[in-house]
Scaffold this motif. Structure first.
Motif: not given
Length: 205
Positions: A100-104
């Motif tokens: 959920e926190f991965a770079c977009k």
């Protein structure tokens, strides 16, 4: 030889320095150098010479080896996150997954600091509603594309997230985040009505 910002990063990692990483060799930095010199049997003069440089790099490398990160002698974001995340694990997190926190941008960068995730976990429990991460980790390239971003954004070091809470007004979310800033667990929080809409930013030191 390490530059002033790198010295400050290392000294802060070791607990000698509590100021800003600003590249200014002020009294706080000099005092930290003196305390480090004293503890490692060096001449206590506050001057960052060759012997102090060698010892500081040596100590940081030793810590990095223990943490299992690249031993380059500079306590950067990866080293700090590895230390913090050693104290916590994803088993301590109830409501979030690392993805959920991965770079977009899809680069795979998801080295989020678990101290921050723990705060978001608590916010989820407090409101009893899902917390949506609209922006977590950002690689430097992606960060430049984000409206309103700054070059030294804590998103780059995995220490910031932009969030919204389902069915909860952003003013209430911001007020809750400000409690974490007041307690010292978070560094800064804000929102605005221009590019953030219903999203609140929160980051840690």
């Amino acid at each position: 030889m390490l530059n002033i910002k790198q010295r400050q990063m290392n000294l802060r990692f070791l607990g000698y320095y509590g100021g800003a990483i600003d590249g200014i060799a002020g009294n706080g930095t000099i005092g930290a150098i003196e305390e480090f010199q004293r503890n490692y049997g060096l001449v206590v003069d506050g001057i960052y010479g060759a012997k102090t440089d060698v010892k500081l790099i040596e100590v940081i490398k030793s810590e990095q080896i223990k943490l299992g990160v690249v031993a380059d002698g500079i306590a950067g974001p990866n080293t700090v996150n590895a230390r913090d995340n050693k104290q916590l694990s994803w088993n301590d997190i109830k409501h979030f997954k690392q993805s959920e926190f991965a770079c977009k941008c899809g680069c795979g960068f998801a080295d989020i600091n678990l101290n921050l995730v723990k705060i978001l976990d608590e916010i989820r429990d407090y409101f009893g509603q899902p917390v949506i991460v609209t922006s977590g980790c950002r690689c430097k390239k992606h960060n430049t594309r984000v409206s309103g971003s700054v070059s030294n954004s804590r998103h780059i070091s995995g220490k910031a997230s932009d969030i919204k809470v389902a069915n909860v007004d952003k003013a209430r979310v911001l007020a809750k985040c400000k409690e974490y800033v007041a307690s010292g667990r978070a560094r800064y929080t804000y929102t605005n009505n221009t590019n953030m809409r219903n999203v609140v930013h929160i980051d840690i030191k």
